[in-house]
Design an enzyme around this catalytic site. Structure first.
Site, PDB file in Angstrom:
ATOM      1  N   CYS A 128       0.785  -1.280   0.050  1.00 50.67           N
ATOM      2  CA  CYS A 128       0.163   0.035  -0.237  1.00 50.67           C
ATOM      3  C   CYS A 128       0.860   1.060  -0.062  1.00 50.67           C
ATOM      4  CB  CYS A 128      -0.920  -0.041   1.169  1.00 50.67           C
ATOM      5  SG  CYS A 128      -0.114   0.031   3.027  1.00 50.67           S
TER       6      CYS A 128
ATOM      7  N   SER B 163      -1.333  -0.799  16.217  1.00 50.84           N
ATOM      8  CA  SER B 163      -0.683   0.156  17.235  1.00 50.84           C
ATOM      9  C   SER B 163       0.182   1.189  16.203  1.00 50.84           C
ATOM     10  CB  SER B 163       0.220  -0.130  18.592  1.00 50.84           C
ATOM     11  OG  SER B 163       1.109  -0.826  17.753  1.00 50.84           O
TER      12      SER B 163
ATOM     13  N   VAL C 227      -0.049   1.564   9.579  1.00 50.80           N
ATOM     14  CA  VAL C 227       0.680   0.850   8.937  1.00 50.80           C
ATOM     15  C   VAL C 227       0.179   1.012   7.474  1.00 50.80           C
ATOM     16  CG1 VAL C 227       1.552  -0.840  10.572  1.00 50.80           C
ATOM     17  CG2 VAL C 227      -0.613  -0.894   9.433  1.00 50.80           C
ATOM     18  N   HIS C 228      -1.228   1.573   7.237  1.00 48.86           N
ATOM     19  CA  HIS C 228      -1.663   1.613   5.697  1.00 48.86           C
ATOM     20  C   HIS C 228      -1.968   3.201   5.270  1.00 48.86           C
ATOM     21  CE1 HIS C 228      -4.156  -0.411   2.443  1.00 48.86           C
ATOM     22  NE2 HIS C 228      -5.321   0.423   3.083  1.00 48.86           N
TER      23      HIS C 228
ATOM     24  N   ASP D 188      -8.666   3.150  -2.438  1.00 47.74           N
ATOM     25  CA  ASP D 188      -7.989   2.442  -1.818  1.00 47.74           C
ATOM     26  C   ASP D 188      -7.515   1.416  -3.074  1.00 47.74           C
ATOM     27  OD1 ASP D 188      -6.183   0.608  -0.648  1.00 47.74           O
ATOM     28  OD2 ASP D 188      -7.183   0.780   1.368  1.00 47.74           O
TER      29      ASP D 188
ATOM     30  N   TYR E 266      10.199  -0.719   9.164  1.00 50.74           N
ATOM     31  CA  TYR E 266       9.802  -2.057  10.295  1.00 50.74           C
ATOM     32  C   TYR E 266       9.062  -3.146   9.586  1.00 50.74           C
ATOM     33  CZ  TYR E 266       7.001  -4.165  13.897  1.00 50.74           C
ATOM     34  OH  TYR E 266       6.119  -5.112  14.744  1.00 50.74           O
TER      35      TYR E 266
END
Length: 290
Positions: free
Chosen positions: A68, A103, A106-107, A122, A208
């Site tokens: 993404c 947490s 990430v997107h 998206d 990460y």
């Protein structure tokens, strides 16, 4: 970077002057059927880059895909270049095994405003979770699409994207209980806010996700591409083909194990991908569903 080269890559030949919902939908659908959602670089000993020029060269010139942070970054650039009013947003993915949202942000997703109406766009969630049309940013309204019914709800400034899925039929009994199959009819997908983001906000998570043992992208290789009828996925060495609504309210999901000699051909024929380096398929223990 040449917008015409992008249009050629996704096979889009229609109007670039009408900045309406129909054009937005067409661009989204052309990109999601031309650009795979994939992390194969990581399993070929290469990095996943955030730089837009690198992404353009990788996806447009080399005819690859990405995750993404790459694929939706390219879509954000293209829609902005066309003249759409765009905002980059960040999302928190729902992690089913632990029943909570990530947490970390990430997107990457995109908000587009047309005549004062806002839409979520998206093209890089992959599998059967992928929207096929922009979602109107309105709370509590079922939005039926070919893959499923999508639903956005808002609570205290946070938006939640959920999905109501169909039943699925797996003709090969060997795979009926595969851990790749989504077991939930009602599926939470991700949450997000409307706070504008820039690509630098994703630098930490981009690193990460490529290095942490807790990252499903490290433990599992995947490639997913939407088709006219459904979606193809390659997870590790398992190839799946899903046909949406092959009969009333049921998806057909077919499985096949792919051996080492077949991988190159499957990547080429099903996903349009030719790799420059040796690919090592991997399917770890972390949950990854299609």
């Amino acid at each position: 970077m040449d917008i015409e080269a992008y249009f050629e890559r996704i096979g889009y030949k229609n109007s670039v002057n009408k900045l309406d919902l129909a054009t937005l939908t067409e661009v989204l659908q052309h990109q999601m059927r031309a650009v795979p959602f994939e992390n194969l670089n990581m399993h070929c000993g290469e990095a996943m880059h955030l730089d837009l020029q690198d992404i353009f060269d990788h996806i447009v010139r080399k005819k690859r895909g990405g995750w993404c942070l790459q694929v939706n970054h390219l879509l954000y650039w293209a829609l902005t270049k066309m003249g759409f009013e765009t905002t980059m947003l960040g999302g928190y993915v729902y992690i089913t095994p632990v029943s909570k949202y990530s947490s970390e942000m990430v997107h990457l997703l995109v908000q587009v405003t047309i005549s004062d109406r806002k839409y979520i766009v998206d093209s890089a969630y992959g599998g059967s979770y992928q929207m096929w049309e922009p979602l109107e940013l309105t709370s509590g309204k079922d939005q039926p699409q070919v893959p499923a019914i999508f639903l956005l709800t808002e609570e205290n400034g946070t938006w939640y994207l959920d999905q109501i899925r169909r039943e699925q039929y797996v003709p090969n009994e060997e795979f009926v209980n595969s851990d790749l199959l989504e077991k939930n009819k009602y599926r939470k997908i991700y949450s997000f806010t409307l706070e504008p983001r820039v690509i630098e906000d994703f630098e930490y998570v981009n690193s990460y996700l490529q290095t942490s043992p807790a990252s499903v992208f490290v433990s599992t290789s995947f490639c997913s591409l939407q088709t006219s009828e459904g979606v193809h996925c390659l997870v590790g060495s398992t190839f799946t083909s899903r046909r949406f609504s092959y009969k009333d309210d049921v998806d057909l999901v077919e499985f096949k194990y792919v051996n080492e000699e077949e991988i190159e051909d499957v990547l080429k024929t099903a996903f349009g991908i030719s790799l420059e380096r040796k690919f090592v398929p991997k399917h770890g223990e972390l949950v990854f569903t299609i």
